[in-house]
Design an enzyme around this catalytic site. Sequence first.
Site, PDB file in Angstrom:
ATOM      1  N   LYS A 212       4.843  -7.031   5.326  1.00 37.99           N
ATOM      2  CA  LYS A 212       5.978  -6.163   5.643  1.00 37.99           C
ATOM      3  C   LYS A 212       7.183  -7.006   6.092  1.00 37.99           C
ATOM      4  CE  LYS A 212       7.262  -2.564   8.912  1.00 37.99           C
ATOM      5  NZ  LYS A 212       6.828  -1.737  10.034  1.00 37.99           N
ATOM      6  N   GLU A 218       0.422 -16.960   8.750  1.00 40.82           N
ATOM      7  CA  GLU A 218      -0.777 -17.128   7.923  1.00 40.82           C
ATOM      8  C   GLU A 218      -0.471 -16.787   6.468  1.00 40.82           C
ATOM      9  OE1 GLU A 218      -0.473 -15.451  10.694  1.00 40.82           O
ATOM     10  OE2 GLU A 218      -2.104 -15.900  12.085  1.00 40.82           O
ATOM     11  N   GLY A 273       2.261  -1.582  10.079  1.00 43.24           N
ATOM     12  CA  GLY A 273       1.329  -2.381   9.279  1.00 43.24           C
ATOM     13  C   GLY A 273      -0.052  -1.753   9.185  1.00 43.24           C
ATOM     14  N   ARG A 274      -0.601  -1.331  10.314  1.00 37.47           N
ATOM     15  CA  ARG A 274      -1.978  -0.810  10.315  1.00 37.47           C
ATOM     16  C   ARG A 274      -2.073   0.606   9.737  1.00 37.47           C
ATOM     17  NH1 ARG A 274       0.246  -1.881  15.109  1.00 37.47           N
ATOM     18  NH2 ARG A 274       0.558  -0.242  16.652  1.00 37.47           N
ATOM     19  N   GLU A 359      -4.876  -2.156  18.243  1.00 36.85           N
ATOM     20  CA  GLU A 359      -3.468  -2.569  18.208  1.00 36.85           C
ATOM     21  C   GLU A 359      -2.582  -1.372  18.586  1.00 36.85           C
ATOM     22  OE1 GLU A 359      -1.305  -4.201  14.580  1.00 36.85           O
ATOM     23  OE2 GLU A 359      -1.927  -6.101  15.440  1.00 36.85           O
ATOM     24  N   HIS A 390     -31.360  -3.576  14.417  1.00 34.13           N
ATOM     25  CA  HIS A 390     -32.209  -4.740  14.661  1.00 34.13           C
ATOM     26  C   HIS A 390     -31.418  -5.839  15.353  1.00 34.13           C
ATOM     27  CE1 HIS A 390     -35.323  -2.863  12.223  1.00 34.13           C
ATOM     28  NE2 HIS A 390     -34.290  -2.421  11.515  1.00 34.13           N
ATOM     29  N   LYS A 518       1.885 -15.922  19.139  1.00 33.13           N
ATOM     30  CA  LYS A 518       2.611 -16.503  18.000  1.00 33.13           C
ATOM     31  C   LYS A 518       3.651 -17.493  18.508  1.00 33.13           C
ATOM     32  CE  LYS A 518       2.432 -12.326  15.125  1.00 33.13           C
ATOM     33  NZ  LYS A 518       3.207 -11.272  14.496  1.00 33.13           N
TER      34      LYS A 518
HETATM   35  O1  F6P Z   1       0.636  -9.817  14.237  1.00 31.09           O
HETATM   36  C1  F6P Z   1       0.272  -8.498  14.099  1.00 31.09           C
HETATM   37  C2  F6P Z   1       0.877  -7.895  12.875  1.00 31.09           C
HETATM   38  O2  F6P Z   1       2.230  -7.737  13.071  1.00 31.09           O
HETATM   39  C3  F6P Z   1       0.228  -6.572  12.504  1.00 31.09           C
HETATM   40  O3  F6P Z   1       0.736  -5.514  13.208  1.00 31.09           O
HETATM   41  C4  F6P Z   1       0.481  -6.522  11.033  1.00 31.09           C
HETATM   42  O4  F6P Z   1      -0.360  -5.606  10.398  1.00 31.09           O
HETATM   43  C5  F6P Z   1       0.200  -7.951  10.656  1.00 31.09           C
HETATM   44  O5  F6P Z   1       0.687  -8.716  11.731  1.00 31.09           O
HETATM   45  C6  F6P Z   1       0.802  -8.418   9.362  1.00 31.09           C
HETATM   46  O6  F6P Z   1       2.184  -8.260   9.351  1.00 31.09           O
HETATM   47  P1  F6P Z   1       3.039  -8.441   8.029  1.00 31.09           P
HETATM   48  O7  F6P Z   1       2.639  -7.372   7.061  1.00 31.09           O
HETATM   49  O8  F6P Z   1       4.463  -8.299   8.463  1.00 31.09           O
HETATM   50  O9  F6P Z   1       2.760  -9.811   7.479  1.00 31.09           O
END
Ligand code: F6P
Length: 554
Positions: A212, A218, A273-274, A359, A390, A518
């Site tokens: 987004k 990452e 995002g979620r 979150e 188990h 971060k």
């Molecule tokens: O760091 C958390 C977060 O902002 C989440 O809320 C989000 O889903 C994820 O990182 C990925 O964000 P993006 O889609 O902006 O890469």
Amino acid sequence: MAYYRTPHDVTTLPAWQALEAHRKAMQHFSMREAFNEDPQRFSEFTLSSAGLFLDYSKNLITTETRKLLVNLANEVGLKDAIKAQYDGELVNASEGRPALHTALRRPVGDKLQVNGVNVMPEVHKVLNQMTDLVGRIHDGLWRGYTEKPITDIVNIGIGGSFLGPELVSEALLSYAQKGVRCHYLANIDGTELHELTSKLRAETTLFIVSSKTFTTLETLKNATAARAWYLAQGGSQAELHRHFIAVSSNNAAAVAFGIREENIFPMWDWVGGRYSLWSAIGLPIALAIGMSNFKELLSGAYTMDQHFQNADFDKNMPVLLGLLGVWYGNFWGAQSHAILPYDHYLRNITKHLQQLDMESNGKSVRQDGVPVNVDTGPVIWGGVGANGQHAYHQLLHQGTLLIPADFIVPIVSFNPVSDHHQWLYANCLSQSQALMQGKTRAEAEAELRAKGMPEAEVQRVAPHKVIPGNRPSNTIVVERISPRRLGALVAMYEHKVFVQSVVWGTNAFDQWGVELGKELGKGVYSRLVGTEETAAEDASTQGLIDYFRGRHRG
Ligand code: F6P
């Protein structure tokens, strides 16, 4: 920025105080006795909607409890809050944004104004854009740099840009389209990239950079490494557009990365995002199962949206589940909640619900910045049954903690093997039964005596065999996992989370807590690679940096 409504101190509300008194009166409530005394208990505490069947009869509740919880929902203004969310009010006050994932599921022709603009045409325009891309890939018209059709899709994204799509595309594997495989690359751990790319051919692979913000470390690192891999495999810069597309609300950054403008699928800041698997972030889902199944998923979620908005609170699945969570978290001291899917295809639902719930509801201040004075979101954990039986179910049965659980199970298996599914279903039911029923000391002793054990031994062993019981759970039965029912299931949990945030007065749609790590990460990285000479803020972090650097030198 104005709050969409004035938050309350929930503990001052009459319903909260009535629940406190009721909790004391429930101290010796026994579910086992309640079932024995009331043959109607199952029908009293079950309901169906949107293809889901919910049994919440194995809870520490009476009809009075439900009435008081519903009173609480009314006193916190849940009805208005739902309307505010659906209508696009700024329910995410700290970021001054609406939270309109429900708009993504609304049918063509609906209207919804956000800042004076009807967003629905834009939503459906993106769905058409997705339909076009999915069609071209499935029909073999989208080709790689050697003119071969695309066979592998790699979604590069993390958090909400990964967990929801992964859950759904894997849960709906039985609906998968032939010829296209979907993979997920989330972590910055190079092993993940290495293991994945070693199975792929660049000429037939399409990467979706799914972010987004297009600023997530990452994802950007993985996208950069994937681009380098593609070039090293023989792909050229000129043909990059055939292999890299993006989903983002940050057009400029995606273009700067090298993605053609027409290959960037838009996102909106009013989708968290979620909560985004219903948007173009769901592209890997649509590529995996086809666009008509993706629309079925949306339609199932829409059915749940309607149920949430229109059903009376005492017959409303997300409302009841949310209120039960409040009941256990705030009145019985429960600190975690287990999600236990009895279905291999739903094995990733716990991970998705972890992000969705933790979150969203891992907050300590209300919408107005005032600290909450009650506990908020629980730890969400769990995993697929029967495996968990188990491993960690022991703690559920005999540990000292009260841990409510949701069992999720389909009636029909896609892959019937002998009587396996009957056994799986039986295991699911017998776990919730054991949690509820437990085993008394007298029963444990009688069992041992029946085996002919000497009395001294009976007395020695019996305490270990006692199972307290009276442990609450919900059972959600789905006839068969389908796009529509899965859409309803995931939407149900989204709304459950919202219900709880409304009770606590918190913001379910921001996530400032993840930012500090971060920020600090940049300082730690600079010290690790030696571009920053000053010591870290604390001796532990500096010591661990030195240890790493020392080992790397050696
Ligand atoms: O760091 C958390 C977060 O902002 C989440 O809320 C989000 O889903 C994820 O990182 C990925 O964000 P993006 O889609 O902006 O890469």
